[in-house]
Enzyme design. Structure first.
Site, PDB file in Angstrom:
ATOM      1  N   ASP A 114      38.127  43.451  37.029  1.00  0.00           N
ATOM      2  CA  ASP A 114      37.512  44.419  37.941  1.00  0.00           C
ATOM      3  C   ASP A 114      36.159  44.834  37.352  1.00  0.00           C
ATOM      4  OD1 ASP A 114      38.727  46.583  40.277  1.00  0.00           O
ATOM      5  OD2 ASP A 114      36.883  47.112  39.218  1.00  0.00           O
ATOM      6  N   ILE A 115      35.171  44.922  38.220  1.00  0.00           N
ATOM      7  CA  ILE A 115      33.809  45.229  37.771  1.00  0.00           C
ATOM      8  C   ILE A 115      33.663  46.679  37.291  1.00  0.00           C
ATOM      9  CG2 ILE A 115      32.737  45.997  39.939  1.00  0.00           C
ATOM     10  CD1 ILE A 115      30.523  43.899  39.400  1.00  0.00           C
TER      11      ILE A 115
ATOM     12  N   GLU B 173      38.798  49.511  49.675  1.00  0.00           N
ATOM     13  CA  GLU B 173      37.353  49.296  49.831  1.00  0.00           C
ATOM     14  C   GLU B 173      37.043  47.876  50.255  1.00  0.00           C
ATOM     15  OE1 GLU B 173      35.221  50.185  46.248  1.00  0.00           O
ATOM     16  OE2 GLU B 173      35.933  52.260  46.249  1.00  0.00           O
ATOM     17  N   VAL B 174      37.717  46.927  49.636  1.00  0.00           N
ATOM     18  CA  VAL B 174      37.410  45.511  49.892  1.00  0.00           C
ATOM     19  C   VAL B 174      38.521  44.940  50.782  1.00  0.00           C
ATOM     20  CG1 VAL B 174      36.985  43.251  48.869  1.00  0.00           C
ATOM     21  CG2 VAL B 174      36.263  45.322  47.650  1.00  0.00           C
TER      22      VAL B 174
ATOM     23  N   HIS C  52      44.160  42.422  47.411  1.00  0.00           N
ATOM     24  CA  HIS C  52      44.078  42.357  45.946  1.00  0.00           C
ATOM     25  C   HIS C  52      45.097  43.305  45.348  1.00  0.00           C
ATOM     26  CE1 HIS C  52      41.118  45.217  47.517  1.00  0.00           C
ATOM     27  NE2 HIS C  52      41.321  45.961  46.447  1.00  0.00           N
TER      28      HIS C  52
ATOM     29  N   HIS D 149      45.648  45.411  41.963  1.00  0.00           N
ATOM     30  CA  HIS D 149      45.061  45.893  40.710  1.00  0.00           C
ATOM     31  C   HIS D 149      46.170  45.838  39.664  1.00  0.00           C
ATOM     32  CE1 HIS D 149      41.588  48.145  42.616  1.00  0.00           C
ATOM     33  NE2 HIS D 149      42.392  48.095  43.652  1.00  0.00           N
TER      34      HIS D 149
HETATM   35  P1  AMP Z   1      40.134  48.847  46.507  1.00  0.00           P
HETATM   36  O1  AMP Z   1      39.634  50.267  46.618  1.00  0.00           O
HETATM   37  O2  AMP Z   1      41.609  48.792  46.238  1.00  0.00           O
HETATM   38  O3  AMP Z   1      39.702  48.019  47.677  1.00  0.00           O
HETATM   39  O4  AMP Z   1      39.485  48.263  45.196  1.00  0.00           O
HETATM   40  C1  AMP Z   1      38.352  47.436  45.188  1.00  0.00           C
HETATM   41  C2  AMP Z   1      38.066  47.094  43.737  1.00  0.00           C
HETATM   42  O5  AMP Z   1      37.161  46.011  43.710  1.00  0.00           O
HETATM   43  C3  AMP Z   1      37.423  48.237  42.942  1.00  0.00           C
HETATM   44  O6  AMP Z   1      38.251  48.545  41.804  1.00  0.00           O
HETATM   45  C4  AMP Z   1      36.064  47.655  42.517  1.00  0.00           C
HETATM   46  O7  AMP Z   1      35.663  48.066  41.234  1.00  0.00           O
HETATM   47  C5  AMP Z   1      36.323  46.156  42.592  1.00  0.00           C
HETATM   48  N1  AMP Z   1      35.147  45.317  42.814  1.00  0.00           N
HETATM   49  C6  AMP Z   1      34.206  45.473  43.773  1.00  0.00           C
HETATM   50  N2  AMP Z   1      33.289  44.488  43.690  1.00  0.00           N
HETATM   51  C7  AMP Z   1      33.665  43.691  42.656  1.00  0.00           C
HETATM   52  C8  AMP Z   1      33.140  42.506  42.071  1.00  0.00           C
HETATM   53  N3  AMP Z   1      32.013  41.926  42.509  1.00  0.00           N
HETATM   54  N4  AMP Z   1      33.785  41.970  41.005  1.00  0.00           N
HETATM   55  C9  AMP Z   1      34.916  42.538  40.541  1.00  0.00           C
HETATM   56  N5  AMP Z   1      35.460  43.644  41.060  1.00  0.00           N
HETATM   57  C10 AMP Z   1      34.849  44.220  42.095  1.00  0.00           C
END
Ligand code: AMP
Length: 123
Positions: A33-34, A103-104, A108, A110
């Protein structure tokens, strides 16, 4: 709901955007995770286009589901965070939809570990 092909994890899967990959298999990719929230914080994602766990558990085929599930213990052991590997254990979190603050919009999990993680939810 449809899948957004432009989401950042779709671009990681296609290789358009780099990631710090720690494991990959036929149907699954795992990368750092970034913005890590714990000493170990990786994201476990399917290569297939699934918006969230609801979409995945409904629509993914058995090979994809098995592969993603197997990747969890493989990675936890590889990182040394599972109790089997001598670590302190870990927490697996997946957000699905707006109330969860996802968010994404690509499924995924975590995997967070490396310190006592506290209560499940913060009010
Ligand atoms: P969520 O809120 O569960 O959708 O989590 C999205 C996660 O994606 C967050 O913990 C971000 O830090 C992570 N994230 C966003 N962009 C990237 C990226 N380019 N590479 C790795 N992790 C990312």
């Amino acid at each position: 709901m449809s899948y957004d092909d432009q989401n950042i994890f779709a671009k990681i899967i296609s290789g358009e955007i780099p990631c710090d990959k720690i494991y990959e298999s036929e149907f699954t990719i795992v990368f750092e995770d970034i913005r890590p929230q714990a000493p170990s914080h990786v994201l476990i994602i399917p290569r297939g286009k699934y918006r969230d766990i609801n979409d995945f558990s409904k629509n993914a085929n058995n090979d994809e589901i098995l592969d993603l599930n197997k990747s969890i213990s493989i990675v936890a052991d590889k990182l040394g965070v599972s109790e089997d590997a001598g670590g302190g254990g870990y927490r697996l979190i997946t957000n699905a939809g707006k109330d969860s603050h996802q968010e994404v919009p690509h499924l995924h999990f975590h995997l967070v570990a490396g310190k006592p993680l506290g209560p499940l939810l913060v009010e």
